[in-house]
Structures are given as structure tokens and as C-alpha cells.
Design a protein around this motif. Structure first.
Motif, PDB file in Angstrom:
ATOM      1  N   VAL A 129       0.843  -1.201   0.000  1.00 53.18           N
ATOM      2  CA  VAL A 129       0.000   0.000   0.000  1.00 53.18           C
ATOM      3  C   VAL A 129       0.872   1.242   0.000  1.00 53.18           C
ATOM      4  O   VAL A 129       0.632   2.197  -0.754  1.00 53.18           O
ATOM      5  N   TRP A 130       1.902   1.252   0.854  1.00 54.61           N
ATOM      6  CA  TRP A 130       2.805   2.404   0.920  1.00 54.61           C
ATOM      7  C   TRP A 130       3.486   2.633  -0.436  1.00 54.61           C
ATOM      8  O   TRP A 130       3.590   3.776  -0.911  1.00 54.61           O
ATOM      9  N   ASN A 131       3.929   1.543  -1.088  1.00 54.93           N
ATOM     10  CA  ASN A 131       4.571   1.672  -2.398  1.00 54.93           C
ATOM     11  C   ASN A 131       3.596   2.213  -3.442  1.00 54.93           C
ATOM     12  O   ASN A 131       3.963   3.044  -4.283  1.00 54.93           O
ATOM     13  N   ARG A 132       2.352   1.730  -3.388  1.00 49.37           N
ATOM     14  CA  ARG A 132       1.354   2.222  -4.351  1.00 49.37           C
ATOM     15  C   ARG A 132       1.095   3.713  -4.156  1.00 49.37           C
ATOM     16  O   ARG A 132       1.023   4.482  -5.125  1.00 49.37           O
ATOM     17  N   LEU A 133       0.956   4.125  -2.898  1.00 45.63           N
ATOM     18  CA  LEU A 133       0.725   5.546  -2.618  1.00 45.63           C
ATOM     19  C   LEU A 133       1.944   6.382  -3.001  1.00 45.63           C
ATOM     20  O   LEU A 133       1.806   7.516  -3.474  1.00 45.63           O
ATOM     21  N   SER A 134       3.131   5.825  -2.800  1.00 47.37           N
ATOM     22  CA  SER A 134       4.349   6.547  -3.176  1.00 47.37           C
ATOM     23  C   SER A 134       4.372   6.810  -4.685  1.00 47.37           C
ATOM     24  O   SER A 134       4.673   7.925  -5.134  1.00 47.37           O
ATOM     25  N   ARG A 135       4.045   5.783  -5.473  1.00 47.24           N
ATOM     26  CA  ARG A 135       4.025   5.969  -6.931  1.00 47.24           C
ATOM     27  C   ARG A 135       2.970   7.001  -7.328  1.00 47.24           C
ATOM     28  O   ARG A 135       3.211   7.843  -8.204  1.00 47.24           O
ATOM     29  N   ARG A 136       1.811   6.939  -6.651  1.00 43.37           N
ATOM     30  CA  ARG A 136       0.749   7.898  -6.985  1.00 43.37           C
ATOM     31  C   ARG A 136       1.178   9.323  -6.655  1.00 43.37           C
ATOM     32  O   ARG A 136       0.930  10.259  -7.437  1.00 43.37           O
ATOM     33  N   VAL A 137       1.812   9.493  -5.499  1.00 45.02           N
ATOM     34  CA  VAL A 137       2.243  10.826  -5.085  1.00 45.02           C
ATOM     35  C   VAL A 137       3.257  11.402  -6.073  1.00 45.02           C
ATOM     36  O   VAL A 137       3.151  12.558  -6.495  1.00 45.02           O
ATOM     37  N   TRP A 138       4.243  10.594  -6.453  1.00 43.82           N
ATOM     38  CA  TRP A 138       5.236  11.095  -7.406  1.00 43.82           C
ATOM     39  C   TRP A 138       4.601  11.412  -8.761  1.00 43.82           C
ATOM     40  O   TRP A 138       4.998  12.377  -9.442  1.00 43.82           O
ATOM     41  N   ARG A 139       3.623  10.616  -9.158  1.00 43.52           N
ATOM     42  CA  ARG A 139       2.959  10.850 -10.442  1.00 43.52           C
ATOM     43  C   ARG A 139       2.104  12.116 -10.401  1.00 43.52           C
ATOM     44  O   ARG A 139       2.119  12.922 -11.342  1.00 43.52           O
ATOM     45  N   GLU A 140       1.364  12.320  -9.303  1.00 40.59           N
ATOM     46  CA  GLU A 140       0.405  13.429  -9.244  1.00 40.59           C
ATOM     47  C   GLU A 140       1.025  14.744  -8.795  1.00 40.59           C
ATOM     48  O   GLU A 140       0.602  15.810  -9.244  1.00 40.59           O
ATOM     49  N   GLU A 141       2.001  14.680  -7.889  1.00 40.25           N
ATOM     50  CA  GLU A 141       2.546  15.922  -7.329  1.00 40.25           C
ATOM     51  C   GLU A 141       3.732  16.452  -8.118  1.00 40.25           C
ATOM     52  O   GLU A 141       3.997  17.657  -8.113  1.00 40.25           O
ATOM     53  N   GLY A 142       4.472  15.574  -8.771  1.00 45.02           N
ATOM     54  CA  GLY A 142       5.558  16.009  -9.648  1.00 45.02           C
ATOM     55  C   GLY A 142       6.572  16.904  -8.958  1.00 45.02           C
ATOM     56  O   GLY A 142       7.122  16.586  -7.905  1.00 45.02           O
ATOM     57  N   GLN A 143       6.795  18.085  -9.549  1.00 43.87           N
ATOM     58  CA  GLN A 143       7.845  18.969  -9.070  1.00 43.87           C
ATOM     59  C   GLN A 143       7.554  19.571  -7.702  1.00 43.87           C
ATOM     60  O   GLN A 143       8.473  20.084  -7.046  1.00 43.87           O
ATOM     61  N   ALA A 144       6.296  19.481  -7.229  1.00 42.15           N
ATOM     62  CA  ALA A 144       5.984  19.995  -5.889  1.00 42.15           C
ATOM     63  C   ALA A 144       6.779  19.245  -4.818  1.00 42.15           C
ATOM     64  O   ALA A 144       7.064  19.796  -3.746  1.00 42.15           O
ATOM     65  N   LEU A 145       7.143  18.002  -5.122  1.00 45.48           N
ATOM     66  CA  LEU A 145       7.904  17.206  -4.161  1.00 45.48           C
ATOM     67  C   LEU A 145       9.332  17.719  -3.996  1.00 45.48           C
ATOM     68  O   LEU A 145      10.018  17.339  -3.041  1.00 45.48           O
ATOM     69  N   LEU A 146       9.776  18.567  -4.916  1.00 46.63           N
ATOM     70  CA  LEU A 146      11.151  19.063  -4.883  1.00 46.63           C
ATOM     71  C   LEU A 146      11.244  20.447  -4.254  1.00 46.63           C
ATOM     72  O   LEU A 146      12.342  21.001  -4.122  1.00 46.63           O
ATOM     73  N   ARG A 147      10.114  20.993  -3.853  1.00 51.89           N
ATOM     74  CA  ARG A 147      10.107  22.343  -3.263  1.00 51.89           C
ATOM     75  C   ARG A 147      10.074  22.270  -1.742  1.00 51.89           C
ATOM     76  O   ARG A 147       9.566  21.310  -1.162  1.00 51.89           O
ATOM     77  N   ARG A 148      10.581  23.293  -1.112  1.00 50.01           N
ATOM     78  CA  ARG A 148      10.466  23.397   0.341  1.00 50.01           C
ATOM     79  C   ARG A 148       9.011  23.604   0.723  1.00 50.01           C
ATOM     80  O   ARG A 148       8.228  24.198  -0.021  1.00 50.01           O
ATOM     81  N   THR A 149       8.667  23.137   1.917  1.00 54.37           N
ATOM     82  CA  THR A 149       7.315  23.346   2.410  1.00 54.37           C
ATOM     83  C   THR A 149       7.346  24.345   3.562  1.00 54.37           C
ATOM     84  O   THR A 149       8.397  24.909   3.891  1.00 54.37           O
ATOM     85  N   ASP A 150       6.206  24.567   4.198  1.00 51.05           N
ATOM     86  CA  ASP A 150       6.120  25.524   5.299  1.00 51.05           C
ATOM     87  C   ASP A 150       7.015  25.103   6.456  1.00 51.05           C
ATOM     88  O   ASP A 150       7.344  23.910   6.620  1.00 51.05           O
ATOM     89  N   TYR A 151       7.364  26.070   7.303  1.00 54.26           N
ATOM     90  CA  TYR A 151       8.237  25.791   8.456  1.00 54.26           C
ATOM     91  C   TYR A 151       7.646  24.724   9.366  1.00 54.26           C
ATOM     92  O   TYR A 151       8.368  23.970  10.034  1.00 54.26           O
ATOM     93  N   ASN A 152       6.308  24.637   9.416  1.00 52.66           N
ATOM     94  CA  ASN A 152       5.654  23.694  10.333  1.00 52.66           C
ATOM     95  C   ASN A 152       5.147  22.436   9.646  1.00 52.66           C
ATOM     96  O   ASN A 152       4.448  21.637  10.252  1.00 52.66           O
ATOM     97  N   GLY A 153       5.546  22.239   8.375  1.00 52.87           N
ATOM     98  CA  GLY A 153       5.199  21.007   7.694  1.00 52.87           C
ATOM     99  C   GLY A 153       4.225  21.197   6.550  1.00 52.87           C
ATOM    100  O   GLY A 153       3.619  22.257   6.368  1.00 52.87           O
ATOM    101  N   LEU A 154       4.040  20.141   5.790  1.00 53.80           N
ATOM    102  CA  LEU A 154       3.174  20.147   4.616  1.00 53.80           C
ATOM    103  C   LEU A 154       1.720  20.390   5.031  1.00 53.80           C
ATOM    104  O   LEU A 154       1.214  19.691   5.922  1.00 53.80           O
ATOM    105  N   PRO A 155       1.022  21.335   4.415  1.00 51.16           N
ATOM    106  CA  PRO A 155      -0.379  21.576   4.784  1.00 51.16           C
ATOM    107  C   PRO A 155      -1.255  20.337   4.700  1.00 51.16           C
ATOM    108  O   PRO A 155      -2.121  20.122   5.565  1.00 51.16           O
ATOM    109  N   ALA A 156      -1.050  19.499   3.697  1.00 50.34           N
ATOM    110  CA  ALA A 156      -1.880  18.295   3.554  1.00 50.34           C
ATOM    111  C   ALA A 156      -1.676  17.349   4.725  1.00 50.34           C
ATOM    112  O   ALA A 156      -2.644  16.739   5.219  1.00 50.34           O
TER     113      ALA A 156
END
Length: 470
Positions: A129-156
């Protein structure tokens, strides 16, 4: 007898509604101390619900300290200070702190039974399940995964944590007030930096040694606080001059104490006594309460805005996933943002996205349910094997209802050190209750801390056999 309107409320069971109604009536004085509650059968008939539901509600309130029971007489209201319900609860060192124990991550020989490393076997984790979600996240979020997030963590992720806390712990929080960090050790250090090293930090004694050691090695004065049957006492806080209290009121390690509501009220009164006082509520294993529902958090009762709630995903997901979090009260959150908002969140952004997806699609809740079922089965098998063994005449058990450990009290002439050494010779790695004291008791405890999460059902009988040889 009070008649309760238990008509349906979205997302809340009859058991939850009844527990909340009785709790509110006690806190608001409509059920005074000493009042006898109706018998389970009478209550069930009057309220139009099952006896099982009434019994579950009574037992939950008994665990929380709102009720006391007398054999053959029934349930009575405990002595509890009357409060106006806080809105959030509407839904239900210098003193020689002990060194941190030897790393629990050490690999053990196959024939060693480890009762210290309290980790659920990794093969229970839904890796596919974790691997499936990981593939989905990389597919859907793309370059957002390479950006810094807020000081207190990802809003989601903060939003997923907020929703989970509301559903499971009755904590109302805004996502902006949740602080994501790289595990609880990092979180404790961050809170120490924010609150200041000149404060006096009080920790429970006995307790988890890493907490005191971390504060002490980062320059704070740390005071071990003795416990009575209800936990830390306000008198001990006043005597020691503590102004930052780090406690686990919902299931203390290692004693298993569940702090009753009366003591919680006393500590919140202490908290309100000075503006520089804070409580860090460490809720490290509330997900693994084996009987009844999780105990409501201290923060959900707080009206001062100075209880900081902390938890971690190390037990519920995996110890290698170094993600913990704090729920900061609104004023504390604003002060933190002004002073430390320049810091970067230390947790990998892709891991935050994947964990958020793991939570929001229900995978985490299902995983916790499976782990709880598995651990309850191991606990029950171990208790049954002990009861059927020659040991039965010379032991008692306590603190078995919550968390992933219990206390085994043995009638023995061996000292605590000799007892653990004798078991080590027999291939059982275990600690005594004495090992968790900063200020050791004068007498031996003759008590072993049995952390059973990592046990397999196959080794239960062998463990009992080895215990019986000392």
C-alpha cells in the motif's frame, strides 16, 4: 435517574454519546460526588440501549477517573472538581537523571527473547500500500515534491493530523497550529529552544530516561518528580520549582498509570497559577489502548492555552519514519511562528506527502486496527500461558489494559539486578521497573517491564518456561 437524549449525532456511536453525557453531568455538578449510578440493566431499560453499551460507557468513565466501583454495590461518582466544560472537550540533570538505556535497535540472536525493544514486527506493515501511494504521489505531485514546504510542515499532512486528532482524541486544532518534526527527539529539542533553557523541566520518575537526558544535555535543569497512584502531584511541582512539566497522563511508561480526571484538574489548576508554566503532554501510545476507547487528552480539558500535545508515528507506522508532531495552542503557535518561523521543516517533503495520503485514504487506521488486534492476541496468549504455568502462584500482573507493555510482579528473593542478569543468561532481554528510576527506590521492586509488541505467538510458551526457571 437522568434521561438522556441519545438521538443520532453524525460520526458518534451510542457509547460515545452516553459517555459524553455522563461526563458532562459530573463536571457540571448535576451528578455530585457519591451519587450512585443506576444499575446497568436499569439504565439500559431507561435509556433504550443495550446493557453492553451501558457497561462500556461505565467502564470508560471508571478508567478516566470519573467513577469508582464498589463490589456488589455498583458505580458511584468520584470526587471531581466541578468545571464548565471547555469547548474542546465537547467531543469526547543536576539530580542525577539516569543515563539513557542501551540502544534498543541492536540486533539480537535468534534465540534471544527481547522484552525491551517494543516494536511491532515489520512484516505487519502494508508495504505494498505504501509503495502504491508513493508511486501515486510522485505521479500526481511532480515537481511539488522538490520544493520546500512551510516551516511547520506540509499543509496536507497537518490537515490529515488535525482530522485524525479530532476523530480519535477529541482535540480541536487548526492545521496552522500543528508543528511537524523529525521524530520526537527533534521535537523535544525544538520545544526546548522555543520555551528556553532557563526553565526548570519536571519529568516523571520512574519514566522514559531519554526525555530527561535530552533536556539535560541541551542545557536545561531537569528535576525527576516522584509519582503516587495518580501520577505527578502538584505539591511535588511546587517543591521542585518546576515550570515546564513533561508527562504522559493517558498511559504512563513504565507504570501504566492512567491519570484520573481529579489529578488532571489539579495539574491544570497548577498550570493556571503562573503565566510561565507549560505542560508537554506526551501521548506516545494512545492508539494501543486495548480496552475501551482512548482516554481524552489533557489538552482537550485545558482552558489556559498552555498544554502542548505531542505524538509520533514511530509506533503506528515504523520507527524508521522519523515524523513526530506537536499541537500548539493558538497563542503559543503565533509566538513560535514569530520567533522560529524562519526554520525549515526537517522532514522529507515526499515522505510527508505519502504519509498524508496513507492517512486520508484510511490505510493508517486499518493498519493500527490490525496491529492492535495482533498485539491484543499476543498479550492474551502470554497472560493465559502465565496463568497456566507453575509461575501462577508467585506472580501478579498490572497495567495490562493499555499500551504495549505490562508489569509482572514476582515473588522472589533475587534483587532486581540479579533477576535481570539471571534472565539474560537464559536468553531473555528484559528490564526491571527499578531501571527506569532516576532516584532508585530503597527496596527492590521485584517487577519486570514486559514489552510484548515484538513477541510472536510461537515464543510465548518458551518465554514462560524461561521465566519459571529463575
Amino acid at each position: 435517574m437522568f434521561l438522556y437524549d441519545l438521538a443520532g449525532a453524525p460520526g458518534r456511536s451510542l457509547y460515545d454519546r452516553l459517555t459524553g453525557c455522563i461526563r458532562r453531568d459530573i463536571l457540571e455538578g448535576r451528578l455530585p460526588a457519591g451519587s450512585r449510578l443506576p444499575s446497568k440493566r436499569c439504565a439500559a431499560a431507561a435509556w433504550g440501549i443495550s446493557v453492553v453499551t451501558v457497561m462500556a460507557a461505565y467502564d470508560q468513565l471508571l478508567a478516566e477517573g470519573y467513577l469508582v466501583s464498589e463490589q456488589r454495590r455498583g458505580y458511584y461518582v468520584a470526587q471531581v472538581e466541578q468545571w464548565e466544560m471547555h469547548p474542546a472537550s465537547a467531543v469526547p540533570s543536576p539530580l542525577g537523571i539516569a543515563d539513557c538505556p542501551v540502544s534498543e535497535q541492536t540486533e539480537q540472536p535468534d534465540d534471544v527473547i527481547d522484552l525491551i525493544q517494543n516494536r511491532v514486527p515489520p512484516d505487519l506493515f502494508p508495504l505494498s500500500v505504501w509503495n502504491r501511494l508513493s508511486r501515486r504521489v510522485w505521479r500526481e505531485e511532480g515537481q511539488a515534491l522538490l520544493r520546500r514546504t512551510d516551516y511547520n510542515g506540509l499543509p496536507a499532512l497537518r490537515g490529515a493530523i488535525r482530522d485524525s486528532l479530532y476523530e480519535s482524541r477529541g482535540i480541536r486544532a487548526e492545521a496552522e497550529d500543528i508543528l511537524v518534526s523529525a521524530g520526537n527527539e527533534q521535537l523535544y529539542a525544538t520545544l526546548l529552544t522555543f520555551l528556553g533553557r532557563k526553565n526548570v523541566f519536571g519529568v516523571e520518575d520512574p519514566g522514559y530516561p531519554l526525555i530527561a537526558r535530552l533536556y539535560g544535555q541541551n542545557g536545561a535543569r531537569v528535576v525527576p518528580l516522584p509519582l503516587d497512584a495518580a501520577g505527578v502531584t502538584p505539591d511535588a511541582l511546587e517543591t521542585a520549582g518546576v515550570n515546564i512539566l513533561h508527562i504522559s497522563p493517558n498511559h504512563h511508561f513504565p507504570t501504566g498509570i492512567v491519570m484520573p480526571v481529579g489529578r488532571r484538574q489539579e495539574l491544570l489548576a497548577w498550570l493556571a497559577g503562573a503565566p510561565d508554566r507549560y505542560i508537554i503532554e506526551d501521548d506516545y501510545d494512545s492508539e494501543f489502548r486495548m480496552e475501551g476507547r482512548p482516554i481524552p487528552s489533557l489538552q482537550s480539558m485545558d482552558g489556559t492555552g498552555r498544554v502542548i500535545y505531542v505524538n509520533t508515528f514511530s509506533k503506528t507506522v515504523a520507527p524508521s519514519l522519523r515524523i513526530g508532531y506537536a499541537v500548539l495552542p493558538p497563542d503559543v503557535s503565533r509566538a513560535y511562528r514569530e520567533r522560529l518561523g524562519f526554520l525549515s521543516c526537517p522532514v522529507s517533503v515526499p515522505e510527508q506527502y505519502i504519509l498524508a495520503a496513507f492517512m486520508t485514504d484510511g490505510s493508517l487506521a486499518r493498519h493500527i486496527s490490525r496491529m492492535r488486534t495482533r498485539c491484543r492476541g499476543v498479550r492474551d496468549a502470554l497472560l493465559a500461558a502465565l496463568a497456566a504455568s507453575p509461575l501462577a502462584e508467585r506472580y501478579t500482573v498490572s497495567a495490562a489494559d493499555g499500551g504495549l507493555h505490562f508489569l509482572l510482579h514476582l515473588r522472589t528473593t533475587l534483587s532486581d539486578i540479579a533477576l535481570c542478569a539471571a534472565l539474560a543468561e537464559r536468553g531473555v532481554r528484559v528490564r526491571s521497573l527499578r531501571d527506569y528510576y532516576a532516584v532508585p527506590p530503597a527496596a527492590d521492586t521485584h517487577t519486570l517491564v514486559i514489552s510484548y509488541a515484538g513477541l510472536s505467538a510461537d515464543c510465548v510458551q518458551e518465554l514462560v518456561r524461561r521465566l519459571d526457571t529463575v
